[in-house]
Every structure is written in C-alpha cells, then in structure tokens.
Design a protein around this motif. Structure first.
Motif, PDB file in Angstrom:
ATOM      1  N   VAL A  31       0.926  -1.188  -0.101  1.00  0.00           N
ATOM      2  CA  VAL A  31       0.092   0.199  -0.032  1.00  0.00           C
ATOM      3  C   VAL A  31       0.782   1.270  -0.092  1.00  0.00           C
ATOM      4  CG1 VAL A  31      -1.770   1.362   1.391  1.00  0.00           C
ATOM      5  CG2 VAL A  31      -2.089  -1.164   1.124  1.00  0.00           C
ATOM      6  N   LEU A  32       1.782   1.293   0.791  1.00  0.00           N
ATOM      7  CA  LEU A  32       2.598   2.216   0.985  1.00  0.00           C
ATOM      8  C   LEU A  32       3.520   2.763  -0.285  1.00  0.00           C
ATOM      9  CD1 LEU A  32       3.878   1.716   4.651  1.00  0.00           C
ATOM     10  CD2 LEU A  32       2.404   3.661   3.815  1.00  0.00           C
ATOM     11  N   GLU A  33       3.861   1.588  -0.855  1.00  0.00           N
ATOM     12  CA  GLU A  33       4.683   1.607  -2.347  1.00  0.00           C
ATOM     13  C   GLU A  33       3.758   2.599  -3.542  1.00  0.00           C
ATOM     14  OE1 GLU A  33       7.673  -1.738  -3.889  1.00  0.00           O
ATOM     15  OE2 GLU A  33       5.536  -2.219  -3.501  1.00  0.00           O
ATOM     16  N   VAL A  38       6.020   8.674  -0.515  1.00  0.00           N
ATOM     17  CA  VAL A  38       6.556   7.973   0.731  1.00  0.00           C
ATOM     18  C   VAL A  38       7.292   6.662   0.078  1.00  0.00           C
ATOM     19  CG1 VAL A  38       5.606   6.025   2.082  1.00  0.00           C
ATOM     20  CG2 VAL A  38       4.338   8.376   1.930  1.00  0.00           C
ATOM     21  N   ARG A  39       8.131   6.175   0.522  1.00  0.00           N
ATOM     22  CA  ARG A  39       9.136   5.441   0.319  1.00  0.00           C
ATOM     23  C   ARG A  39       9.466   4.113   1.426  1.00  0.00           C
ATOM     24  NH1 ARG A  39      12.945   8.341  -0.721  1.00  0.00           N
ATOM     25  NH2 ARG A  39      14.590   8.040   0.870  1.00  0.00           N
ATOM     26  N   PRO A  40       8.650   3.297   1.491  1.00  0.00           N
ATOM     27  CA  PRO A  40       8.776   2.212   2.473  1.00  0.00           C
ATOM     28  C   PRO A  40      10.011   1.126   2.209  1.00  0.00           C
ATOM     29  CG  PRO A  40       7.001   1.633   0.915  1.00  0.00           C
ATOM     30  CD  PRO A  40       7.866   2.779   0.657  1.00  0.00           C
ATOM     31  N   LEU A  41      10.522   0.457   3.123  1.00  0.00           N
ATOM     32  CA  LEU A  41      11.543  -0.699   3.104  1.00  0.00           C
ATOM     33  C   LEU A  41      11.286  -1.546   4.169  1.00  0.00           C
ATOM     34  CD1 LEU A  41      14.330  -0.507   4.937  1.00  0.00           C
ATOM     35  CD2 LEU A  41      14.932   1.112   3.218  1.00  0.00           C
ATOM     36  N   LEU A  42      11.447  -2.839   3.997  1.00  0.00           N
ATOM     37  CA  LEU A  42      11.264  -3.853   5.055  1.00  0.00           C
ATOM     38  C   LEU A  42      12.444  -4.406   5.357  1.00  0.00           C
ATOM     39  CD1 LEU A  42       9.181  -5.350   6.609  1.00  0.00           C
ATOM     40  CD2 LEU A  42       9.158  -7.302   4.972  1.00  0.00           C
ATOM     41  N   LEU A  43      12.885  -4.390   6.712  1.00  0.00           N
ATOM     42  CA  LEU A  43      14.273  -5.029   7.250  1.00  0.00           C
ATOM     43  C   LEU A  43      13.714  -6.399   7.726  1.00  0.00           C
ATOM     44  CD1 LEU A  43      15.916  -1.959   9.173  1.00  0.00           C
ATOM     45  CD2 LEU A  43      16.111  -2.605   6.763  1.00  0.00           C
ATOM     46  N   VAL A  44      14.181  -7.276   7.592  1.00  0.00           N
ATOM     47  CA  VAL A  44      14.054  -8.817   7.988  1.00  0.00           C
ATOM     48  C   VAL A  44      15.350  -9.113   8.567  1.00  0.00           C
ATOM     49  CG1 VAL A  44      13.231 -11.090   7.560  1.00  0.00           C
ATOM     50  CG2 VAL A  44      12.382  -9.061   6.346  1.00  0.00           C
ATOM     51  N   ALA A  45      15.214 -10.093   9.765  1.00  0.00           N
ATOM     52  CA  ALA A  45      16.311 -10.314  10.589  1.00  0.00           C
ATOM     53  C   ALA A  45      16.202 -12.025  10.572  1.00  0.00           C
ATOM     54  CB  ALA A  45      16.297 -10.163  11.952  1.00  0.00           C
ATOM     55  N   TYR A  46      17.408 -12.620  10.047  1.00  0.00           N
ATOM     56  CA  TYR A  46      17.401 -14.146   9.914  1.00  0.00           C
ATOM     57  C   TYR A  46      18.345 -14.839  10.692  1.00  0.00           C
ATOM     58  CZ  TYR A  46      14.781 -13.540   5.361  1.00  0.00           C
ATOM     59  OH  TYR A  46      13.895 -13.221   4.454  1.00  0.00           O
ATOM     60  N   GLY A 202      -3.148   7.493  -3.485  1.00  0.00           N
ATOM     61  CA  GLY A 202      -3.030   6.157  -3.925  1.00  0.00           C
ATOM     62  C   GLY A 202      -2.966   5.396  -2.778  1.00  0.00           C
ATOM     63  N   PHE A 203      -2.572   5.940  -1.456  1.00  0.00           N
ATOM     64  CA  PHE A 203      -2.707   5.107  -0.318  1.00  0.00           C
ATOM     65  C   PHE A 203      -4.212   4.668  -0.103  1.00  0.00           C
ATOM     66  CE2 PHE A 203      -3.934   4.512   4.228  1.00  0.00           C
ATOM     67  CZ  PHE A 203      -2.913   3.766   4.720  1.00  0.00           C
ATOM     68  N   PHE A 204      -5.037   5.143  -0.266  1.00  0.00           N
ATOM     69  CA  PHE A 204      -6.454   4.907  -0.172  1.00  0.00           C
ATOM     70  C   PHE A 204      -7.035   3.925  -1.232  1.00  0.00           C
ATOM     71  CE2 PHE A 204      -5.721   8.994   1.734  1.00  0.00           C
ATOM     72  CZ  PHE A 204      -6.137   8.836   3.040  1.00  0.00           C
ATOM     73  N   THR A 205      -6.770   4.252  -2.544  1.00  0.00           N
ATOM     74  CA  THR A 205      -7.199   3.439  -3.397  1.00  0.00           C
ATOM     75  C   THR A 205      -6.616   2.014  -3.586  1.00  0.00           C
ATOM     76  OG1 THR A 205      -5.490   4.443  -4.878  1.00  0.00           O
ATOM     77  CG2 THR A 205      -7.849   5.393  -5.029  1.00  0.00           C
ATOM     78  N   THR A 206      -5.240   1.944  -3.235  1.00  0.00           N
ATOM     79  CA  THR A 206      -4.600   0.686  -2.993  1.00  0.00           C
ATOM     80  C   THR A 206      -5.254  -0.256  -1.795  1.00  0.00           C
ATOM     81  OG1 THR A 206      -2.644   1.873  -3.893  1.00  0.00           O
ATOM     82  CG2 THR A 206      -2.317  -0.551  -2.980  1.00  0.00           C
ATOM     83  N   LEU A 207      -5.523   0.305  -0.767  1.00  0.00           N
ATOM     84  CA  LEU A 207      -6.171   0.017   0.521  1.00  0.00           C
ATOM     85  C   LEU A 207      -7.544  -0.728   0.057  1.00  0.00           C
ATOM     86  CD1 LEU A 207      -5.588  -0.390   3.629  1.00  0.00           C
ATOM     87  CD2 LEU A 207      -7.192   1.428   3.880  1.00  0.00           C
ATOM     88  N   LEU A 208      -8.084  -0.034  -0.982  1.00  0.00           N
ATOM     89  CA  LEU A 208      -9.530  -0.603  -1.403  1.00  0.00           C
ATOM     90  C   LEU A 208      -9.335  -1.732  -2.306  1.00  0.00           C
ATOM     91  CD1 LEU A 208     -12.488  -0.132  -1.868  1.00  0.00           C
ATOM     92  CD2 LEU A 208     -12.031   1.238  -3.715  1.00  0.00           C
ATOM     93  N   THR A 209      -8.415  -1.614  -3.434  1.00  0.00           N
ATOM     94  CA  THR A 209      -8.435  -2.709  -4.276  1.00  0.00           C
ATOM     95  C   THR A 209      -7.557  -3.873  -4.134  1.00  0.00           C
ATOM     96  OG1 THR A 209      -6.648  -1.343  -5.418  1.00  0.00           O
ATOM     97  CG2 THR A 209      -9.044  -0.693  -5.878  1.00  0.00           C
ATOM     98  N   HIS A 210      -6.387  -3.614  -3.319  1.00  0.00           N
ATOM     99  CA  HIS A 210      -5.703  -4.892  -3.182  1.00  0.00           C
ATOM    100  C   HIS A 210      -5.431  -5.011  -1.714  1.00  0.00           C
ATOM    101  CE1 HIS A 210      -4.247  -4.442  -7.155  1.00  0.00           C
ATOM    102  NE2 HIS A 210      -3.968  -3.066  -6.941  1.00  0.00           N
ATOM    103  N   SER A 211      -5.923  -4.657  -0.778  1.00  0.00           N
ATOM    104  CA  SER A 211      -5.375  -4.869   0.506  1.00  0.00           C
ATOM    105  C   SER A 211      -6.648  -4.295   1.705  1.00  0.00           C
ATOM    106  CB  SER A 211      -4.059  -4.329   1.049  1.00  0.00           C
ATOM    107  OG  SER A 211      -3.249  -4.273   0.213  1.00  0.00           O
TER     108      SER A 211
END
Length: 324
Positions: A31-33, A38-46, A202-211
C-alpha cells in the motif's frame, strides 16, 4: 549462528513471512509503495534461513516553505518470531541498521505507537535516541452490552442517534468513486490542520483494491453525498483508526465526524476485535481538541512514549541530555 539482516525495497521481492502485525506486513508495504511521497522498505532479521524479526520502515518526504525534507519512522518496534536470541537483541540489530541507514538522509527518525513503552530502552539510548512522553487512547470492545463496552458520554450517544435519525447513513467504501469523493472531503477537512499528515490518494485506492482485508474505509452518506469518513487498519485482535473527518459545519445535524468514528468502532466490534485504538492522541501537556473528541467515546487514556533522533548531532546530544 549470527543474525543476518536483509533489506527489501519492493513488496514483490519479499518472500513469504510469518506474522500478523499489519504495521510490519507485506500488505502495508505494498500500500505504501503506491503512495506518492512515501518510500517504504522492510528489514528482515534471519537466524540461518529462518526469519526471526521484521521492521517496516517508512520515509516520507514533506515540503516546507524553502525545501524538501525527509522523515523516517516505524510503527512500534517490529515483530518477532521464535529464535535462540532474545527479542531485544534482534531489535538492537534492526535499530542499529535503521539508524545507520537513515540518520544522514532524514532530518528526523521516530518510533511511534509503542506497545511496550520500556522495550529496547537501553538500545535506543545507545543509538542516540531521546524519549518524549505521548498519549494513547484505547477502547475495549469485549462486552456484549453497548453501555458496558462503551461508556460514552450522554451527549455523544445523543449525537449518534440524532445523526442517524436526520438521514446520515454509515457505509463501507466499495468503489474508487467512493474513495475519490472521500479523499476530497478528507483533504478539505485536513487542509487547515497542517500538523496532521494526509497521504496521497494512492494510499486509499490501493487499500481498497488490493489490501481490503487488512483495512477498511468507512464513509458517511447524506442524500447520496459523502460528508464524512474514516480509515481503519486491523492487526491481530486490534483495530486502529488512522484518519477520520466530517463536514460538521456544513452538515451539523448529521454529525458526520462522530458517525465516522462510530461506524468504524461498530464494524470492529461486529468482527470481534478486542480493542479499538486511536493512532494519534497527542502530547500529554498540550491541549488537543481531537483527543478531547475521541475520549468522549469512552476510551481509556494511557501514557506511552515515542523515541526520536534528529539529524544534527549537536542538537541530538542536547536533547538526549534533556529528555532522560
């Protein structure tokens, strides 16, 4: 076995991960993408090949009178999974990387909406953050009886009754046309409130259509016109109100702002969420009209904190000494 960190810049590249916290999910990442500015990124610890923690980081570009500025933040302190390492040790790795990645690019780093106010205290301090007390407002939705699960003020109950009696209808946005009308209304409502951030449409339309399974947009209609609405995200057993507003001056008899919150709370209760939380309850020492507004829905005010780090080292050192 050491902790290994991976950085994902696009939601499509994120592998299947465990977890139920919406604020660190691939769904919210997507949604944030789609949200301009807005520029999101995800940090994952393994640990080996197993994910043991994740932190969704959000960078937002804002415009002031003279230049563009960036602010980076996260909701909460991440989500963690079974590991041989303590949760705080994994958080230390994520926090250190987050700080190194953004401290020079963003004028402000922030961790908000903390579930455990004391979690990671030592590591925040080690990385040069300072705490500021903040408030949260949470409603319990456990009880079957309306008067028990929501000890609203008498005036608030009257407003809800009058708004519905005077022709206002609570609904869920189902089309992009609904979302566009809702966004136009909300943008007008937020325009004089320059301290409140409203994302791109874009945040709101993506929330509606994809999430839509992770969030809902509620709208208030009156004679086929959208006069109010709100946005909620759902995470585990909790519902979180992100935005709400209504054309209260134009339609005072319909109480659109009140019904926008009430509709979201009703939906959360009907779908068996345990708590309803207002994301933005403000500073404890500042008079804040929105906090007074939401407290009249019967929620409990709780003291929490947010952690901050500013770009300028001299100022950051001064603030870390002041806010102990």
């Amino acid at each position: 076995m050491n902790i290994r960190l991976a950085t994902y810049y696009h939601a499509k590249d994120v592998p299947a991960l465990p977890g139920s916290n919406i604020f660190h999910s691939t769904e919210l990442f997507h949604v944030l993408e789609q949200t301009r500015g807005v520029r999101p990124l995800l940090l994952v610890a393994y640990e080996g090949k197993s994910p043991v923690g994740k932190l969704l980081c959000i960078t937002r570009r804002s415009t002031n009178l003279l230049r563009f500025a960036e602010k980076s933040y996260a909701y909460g302190t991440g989500e963690y999974f079974p590991s041989s390492y303590p949760k705080e040790h994994i958080f230390q790795e994520l926090l250190s990387y987050f700080t190194q990645q953004f401290a020079e690019k963003s004028f402000l780093l922030e961790f908000r909406n903390l579930e455990e106010p004391l979690f990671g205290y030592r590591y925040f301090r080690q990385n040069g953050y300072f705490p500021i007390r903040w408030l949260r407002v949470r409603n319990s939705l456990h009880h079957d009886s309306l008067d028990k699960w929501m000890s609203m003020s008498t005036s608030r109950k009257r407003q809800i009754h009058q708004g519905l009696k005077n022709g206002a209808v609570i609904d869920v946005a189902r089309t992009e046309t609904d979302v566009q009308a809702f966004f136009s209304m909300l943008k007008h409502y937020y325009s004089p409130k320059i301290h409140r951030y409203l994302p791109d449409i874009g945040f709101f339309t993506t929330l509606l259509t994809h999430s839509s399974h992770c969030g809902r947009i509620f709208i208030i209609r009156y004679k086929n016109k959208i006069i109010g609405g709100s946005v909620c995200l759902f995470s585990g057993e909790d519902a979180y109100l992100l935005f709400s507003g209504g054309m209260r001056k134009t339609y005072p008899l319909q109480f659109p702002g009140v019904l926008a919150v009430w509709g979201a709370m009703q939906y959360a209760r009907e779908h068996r969420y345990a708590h309803f939380e207002f994301i933005e309850a403000g500073l404890p020492f500042k008079k804040y009209g929105f906090r007074d507004f939401i407290l009249r829905f019967g929620g409990k005010q709780m003291s929490s904190r947010r952690w901050f780090h500013v770009r300028w080292n001299w100022l950051n050192r001064l603030l870390t000494k002041i806010y102990v």
